[in-house]
Write a protein that holds these residues in place. Structure first.
Motif, mmCIF file in Angstrom:
data_model
loop_
_atom_site.group_PDB
_atom_site.id
_atom_site.type_symbol
_atom_site.label_atom_id
_atom_site.label_comp_id
_atom_site.label_asym_id
_atom_site.label_seq_id
_atom_site.Cartn_x
_atom_site.Cartn_y
_atom_site.Cartn_z
ATOM 1 N N GLU A 17 103.938 -55.055 6.628
ATOM 2 C CA GLU A 17 102.879 -56.066 6.688
ATOM 3 C C GLU A 17 103.462 -57.475 6.754
ATOM 4 O O GLU A 17 102.938 -58.334 7.471
ATOM 5 C CB GLU A 17 101.955 -55.928 5.485
ATOM 6 N N LYS A 54 89.870 -46.890 4.776
ATOM 7 C CA LYS A 54 91.109 -47.577 4.405
ATOM 8 C C LYS A 54 91.724 -48.305 5.596
ATOM 9 O O LYS A 54 92.244 -49.413 5.468
ATOM 10 C CB LYS A 54 92.105 -46.575 3.819
ATOM 11 N N SER A 58 92.078 -52.328 5.777
ATOM 12 C CA SER A 58 93.392 -52.930 5.962
ATOM 13 C C SER A 58 93.381 -53.913 7.131
ATOM 14 O O SER A 58 93.965 -54.996 7.050
ATOM 15 C CB SER A 58 94.433 -51.836 6.187
ATOM 16 N N ARG A 61 91.571 -57.042 5.983
ATOM 17 C CA ARG A 61 92.365 -57.751 4.987
ATOM 18 C C ARG A 61 93.459 -58.582 5.640
ATOM 19 O O ARG A 61 93.833 -59.655 5.136
ATOM 20 C CB ARG A 61 92.969 -56.748 4.002
ATOM 21 N N ALA A 285 99.868 -48.996 7.142
ATOM 22 C CA ALA A 285 100.608 -50.176 7.590
ATOM 23 C C ALA A 285 101.190 -49.972 8.978
ATOM 24 O O ALA A 285 101.197 -50.893 9.816
ATOM 25 C CB ALA A 285 101.721 -50.510 6.597
#
Length: 318
Positions: A17, A54, A58, A61, A285
């Motif tokens: 990330e 999820k 992600s 986010r 990720a």
């Protein structure tokens, strides 16, 4: 006796990330591009809904856009393929993910269109799960420098191998499972020039005696079955093996479970991933990494290829 180093996914996911946040900022600041992921989900499978949630969380986010297309469980293969094809034709859509598994009438159709036709409707640059005919050949050929997208779970395992300094060359790796986006690409990745291991592939048609013997000889185990009827117990694990539990299923207790008897195997293995908090966060990720790649492809800012060097790895070598 060994005491395994637990390969937690968070430090690996954080590193991924960290690397792509700057790329997201560059895409937005210099090119006015917000990476976009479109997820196609058929039906209301509990585990799939959890995974999709999820992934989308992600994306958001990290400042990217995510949209869910939840189709009825009765959708036919042709209708699904055409829907995915329309998304592929939309210039505003950078990345497309068809959540698996698909319904049985699409997965196992022996006549007419089936899941592979759905996969092949995704343009290669947008195929962030690496399952279309536009992305698979480079994995099969182990042409890392020409890959558009390595499937996220395989990419996650490869990133963890680099981060935790797991030796693969000349080792025996046993991959359990036969699905399209985990076991298959991991098998090709480990057995090909990307890792140079001797890769053994076990699945539901492998004789039990052979399955057990293969596992007991493995230096590396990667399991992705995800069934309550399947379990890797301590007696099946060679002392000092590195064990990657890729499987996740939601148990009757509402919690996530894997394939491996973690508490007992950790006293035998040298490295082991937990479930949860193991490969899962890295897979999410890695998917984000592929979404950013897809947006860069769309903007003409990236060439194919991956780099798996890990010069700053801090984990111990065993």
């Amino acid at each position: 006796m060994y005491m395994a180093e637990v390969m937690y996914g968070k430090p690996v996911a954080d590193r991924i990330e960290q690397g792509i946040r700057a790329e997201i900022e560059e895409l937005l600041g210099n090119h006015n591009v917000v990476p976009r992921l479109d997820v196609v989900l058929v039906g209301k499978n509990a585990a799939s809904l959890r995974y999709v949630g999820k992934k989308m969380e992600s994306c958001r986010r990290m400042g990217m856009y995510a949209e869910l297309h939840n189709l009825d469980n009765e959708v036919g293969a042709q209708e699904l393929r055409d829907y995915v094809r329309r998304l592929g034709d939309d210039a505003g859509v950078h990345a497309i993910l068809v959540q698996l598994p698909l319904p049985r009438h699409i997965e196992q159709s022996s006549a007419g269109l089936n899941k592979f036709d759905v996969y092949d409707a995704i343009p290669g640059e947008k195929d962030v799960d690496g399952i279309s005919r536009a992305t698979v050949p480079e994995l099969y050929r182990a042409q890392t420098e020409k890959m558009l997208h390595l499937p996220a779970t395989a990419l996650a395992v490869r990133r963890m191998i680099a981060f935790y300094r797991i030796e693969t060359e000349g080792k025996v790796a046993v991959i359990v499972g036969r699905n399209d986006i985990t076991a298959k690409p991991i098998h090709h990745m480990l057995g090909g020039r990307m890792c140079n291991a001797t890769a053994v592939w076990c699945h539901r048609y492998t004789r039990r005696a052979d399955h057990n013997a293969f596992l007991q000889s493995a230096d590396i185990i990667i399991s992705s079955v995800g069934s309550e009827r399947y379990r890797i117990t301590a007696d099946l694990v060679k002392p000092g093996a590195a064990v990657f539990d890729v499987a996740t299923r939601v148990g009757t207790d509402g919690k996530l479970h894997g394939d491996v008897d973690f508490e007992r195997v950790k006293d035998i293995a040298s490295f082991i991933t937990p479930v949860p908090k193991g490969v899962g966060p890295v897979t999410v990720a890695a998917l984000m990494e592929n979404v950013v790649r897809a947006a860069q492809f769309a903007a003409g800012l990236r060439s194919p290829g991956y780099d798996f060097q890990e010069p700053q790895a801090v984990a111990k070598t065993r």
